[in-house]
Design an enzyme around this catalytic site. Structure first.
Site, PDB file in Angstrom:
ATOM      1  N   GLU A 279       1.486  -0.745  -0.264  1.00  0.00           N
ATOM      2  CA  GLU A 279       0.149  -0.165  -0.123  1.00  0.00           C
ATOM      3  C   GLU A 279       0.514   1.426   0.199  1.00  0.00           C
ATOM      4  O   GLU A 279       2.065   1.074   1.006  1.00  0.00           O
ATOM      5  CB  GLU A 279      -0.791  -0.111   1.143  1.00  0.00           C
ATOM      6  CG  GLU A 279      -2.106   1.146   1.307  1.00  0.00           C
ATOM      7  CD  GLU A 279      -2.359   0.639   2.681  1.00  0.00           C
ATOM      8  OE1 GLU A 279      -3.427   2.158   2.745  1.00  0.00           O
ATOM      9  OE2 GLU A 279      -1.971   0.656   3.660  1.00  0.00           O
ATOM     10  N   LYS A 342      -9.634  -0.356  -1.865  1.00  0.00           N
ATOM     11  CA  LYS A 342     -10.228  -0.558  -1.134  1.00  0.00           C
ATOM     12  C   LYS A 342     -11.924   0.055  -0.515  1.00  0.00           C
ATOM     13  O   LYS A 342     -11.738   0.999  -0.703  1.00  0.00           O
ATOM     14  CB  LYS A 342      -8.975   0.247  -0.528  1.00  0.00           C
ATOM     15  CG  LYS A 342      -9.400   0.344   1.583  1.00  0.00           C
ATOM     16  CD  LYS A 342      -8.144   0.921   2.459  1.00  0.00           C
ATOM     17  CE  LYS A 342      -8.162   0.840   3.614  1.00  0.00           C
ATOM     18  NZ  LYS A 342      -7.275   1.244   4.366  1.00  0.00           N
ATOM     19  N   CYS A 393      -4.940  -3.264   4.242  1.00  0.00           N
ATOM     20  CA  CYS A 393      -4.061  -2.333   5.386  1.00  0.00           C
ATOM     21  C   CYS A 393      -4.929  -3.238   6.526  1.00  0.00           C
ATOM     22  O   CYS A 393      -5.112  -3.467   6.533  1.00  0.00           O
ATOM     23  CB  CYS A 393      -4.109  -0.835   5.270  1.00  0.00           C
ATOM     24  SG  CYS A 393      -3.392  -0.097   6.851  1.00  0.00           S
TER      25      CYS A 393
END
Length: 525
Positions: A279, A342, A393
């Site tokens: 990321e 995301k 994440c």
């Protein structure tokens, strides 16, 4: 006149308060980076003892003490670069859920006093229900610190194969309930027969933990393997200004990949089938910035394999951005058909809900200048060599986001993350979640971080190739691909719903007993 009915005695407050604090500290030490996993059920037992038979208000206060002792030090990494206020608010919010658990545990005291055999089960049900609520509220929840995530080196981790994180949490809390039931009994002294129930309860706790080793792991494989390279390019400086260093961060990942390519050409390193960057490895939008796109293409062409790039993409509207994983192929560049956005941006970090109100609390919310917009599709990325299940994440903490990728055909789980604003404790806590997901879905998994910890995980939860923190590293592993489904994948959210539903039923039943007891007290006056 009938004699007055006296209420059962609770643990003296002078003991209950330290027990509640020790409960939080015991659970804290169960999590990485400490990893003393047997302390998790001990913490559960201590909290149960502290709040048993107490008034509801006292149960809330003691549960809150446990929550502060657990979450304040666990989430300390949130204040490294943003100041104390976000850390304090988040810690207090999470502690509030353990306050609710304290209320619920105190509420069911009449039930477990009457049905002692049910005490461990009731404890497990209430913990699952508390986590189910905390994982979803507010603003989509914050599942950090679930009991299941403390068991990455425990035999109980294997239970994730059957029912995911909720079943592991239930088993940890059930074990704690067994210890609580054993410790709450009147000690029999020299009466050997009186020790039998205590021994049975402790033996049951040990058998539950050891018996989990009998649960299988893995899922049906494809018979194919792929060689995957994780590139951890590192950043010039840790902290929030990593974004100001974005050209250097991109160059670090490009240069590390070019070095890998040179090793491949020299015959000193195997050629990977796939390369994964973390990321934020390109916070310069490579779809709009020609120079950034050219640098990534240079790396992909040199290594001769597709690269999954973690990128920040501008748009779709002014003032909005996307946190994405995009596949970059050698020769052709960005494959826009294999782009994952995301789905769960972090509130107050990647977007600010209720910004006007939030600004009244802290002007630091204005550090988030552009709100990240959520994606709509699961992170299923078809790279060619393998179908990837990509999450970004903190998304690894959410059951449904990972499961959706496996339901979509993912053969390998990928977690792209950026830990440059945190510390090694946060990174290791995140890697523990990756281990649980690998077991849960019977998939090999990997975590790629900008600064560490990166690593590979086998379907039985073992870690290999783990990198150091704040270092530059390139790690390669051959990984088996799987396309079968574990029981946990098949049943999905149903175990959690069933356990939470039973918890509600227990609360209702306890309410009935409390009303009956109140009538009994009134009749005895």
């Amino acid at each position: 006149m009938a004699g007055r009915v006296d209420a059962p005695r609770a643990l003296p407050l002078r003991l209950a308060v330290p027990a509640a604090v020790l409960a939080g500290l015991a659970m804290l030490l169960a999590f990485p980076p400490y990893g003393v996993w047997p302390l998790a059920p001990v913490g559960v037992a201590l909290l149960g003892a502290a709040v048993h038979r107490r008034r509801l208000r006292a149960g809330a206060g003691l549960g809150f003490l446990t929550g502060v002792a657990l979450f304040a030090p666990m989430l300390e990494w949130t204040n490294l670069h943003t100041g104390y206020l976000p850390w304090v608010l988040l810690s207090l919010l999470q502690a509030g859920y353990l306050a609710l658990l304290g209320v619920a545990t105190a509420w069911v005291s009449p039930l477990v006093d009457r049905r002692r055999w049910a005490w461990p089960v009731v404890t497990g049900l209430l913990w699952v229900a508390q986590e189910a609520l905390r994982d979803r509220t507010p603003f989509g929840g914050f599942p950090w610190g679930r009991l299941a995530f403390s068991q990455d080196t425990s035999p109980l981790l294997r239970l994730a194969w059957l029912g995911g994180a909720p079943l592991v949490t239930f088993a940890v809390a059930l074990t704690g309930g067994l210890l609580l039931a054993a410790g709450w009994r009147r000690w029999p002294g020299r009466d050997r027969r009186g020790w039998v129930p205590v021994a049975l309860l402790v033996a049951s706790a040990l058998a539950l933990t050891g018996g989990a080793l009998l649960v299988p792991t893995g899922a049906a494989g494809t018979g194919r393997t792929v060689t995957v390279a994780v590139v951890q390019g590192n950043v010039p400086r840790l902290g929030l200004d990593f974004n100001a260093q974005r050209q250097a961060v991109l160059n670090n990942h490009v240069d590390a990949t070019l070095e890998l390519a040179a090793g491949v050409d020299a015959g000193t390193r195997p050629r990977p089938d796939l390369v994964v960057w973390p990321e934020n490895s390109s916070d310069i939008d490579p779809l709009r910035n020609a120079s950034a796109g050219e640098r990534i293409s240079q790396a992909a062409d040199a290594i001769g394999a597709p690269i999954l790039v973690g990128a920040v993409l501008l748009g779709p509207d002014r003032g909005r951005v996307r946190n994405a994983g995009i596949l970059w192929r050698p020769g052709t560049g960005a494959d826009l058909s294999q782009l994952y956005t995301k789905r769960h941006p972090v509130p107050f970090a990647e977007y600010v809900p209720l910004r006007t109100i939030a600004r009244m609390v802290s002007k630091q919310v204005d550090l988030v200048r552009n709100d990240f917009v959520p994606g709509e599709r699961p992170g299923v990325v078809r790279s060619g060599p393998a179908v990837l299940g990509d999450v970004i994440c903190f998304e690894v903490a959410y059951d449904g986001l990972v499961r959706d990728t496996v339901d979509g055909g993912a053969q390998l789980l990928v977690v792209q993350t950026n830990n440059a604003t945190f510390d090694v404790a946060e990174a290791r806590q995140q890697l523990a979640m990756v281990r649980l997901r690998a077991v849960e879905h019977g998939r090999g998994a990997l975590m790629a971080s900008t600064v560490g910890v990166s690593g590979f995980v086998t379907p039985d939860g073992r870690v290999s190739g783990a990198t150091g923190f704040n270092t530059r590293a390139v790690v390669l592993r051959q990984m088996a691909l799987a396309d079968g489904r574990t029981p946990a994948t098949r049943v999905g959210v149903w175990p959690e719903l069933a356990l939470a539903g039973l918890a509600v039923a227990v609360l209702v039943a306890a309410g009935g007993l409390r009303r009956a007891h109140r009538r009994e007290v009134d009749a005895g006056r």
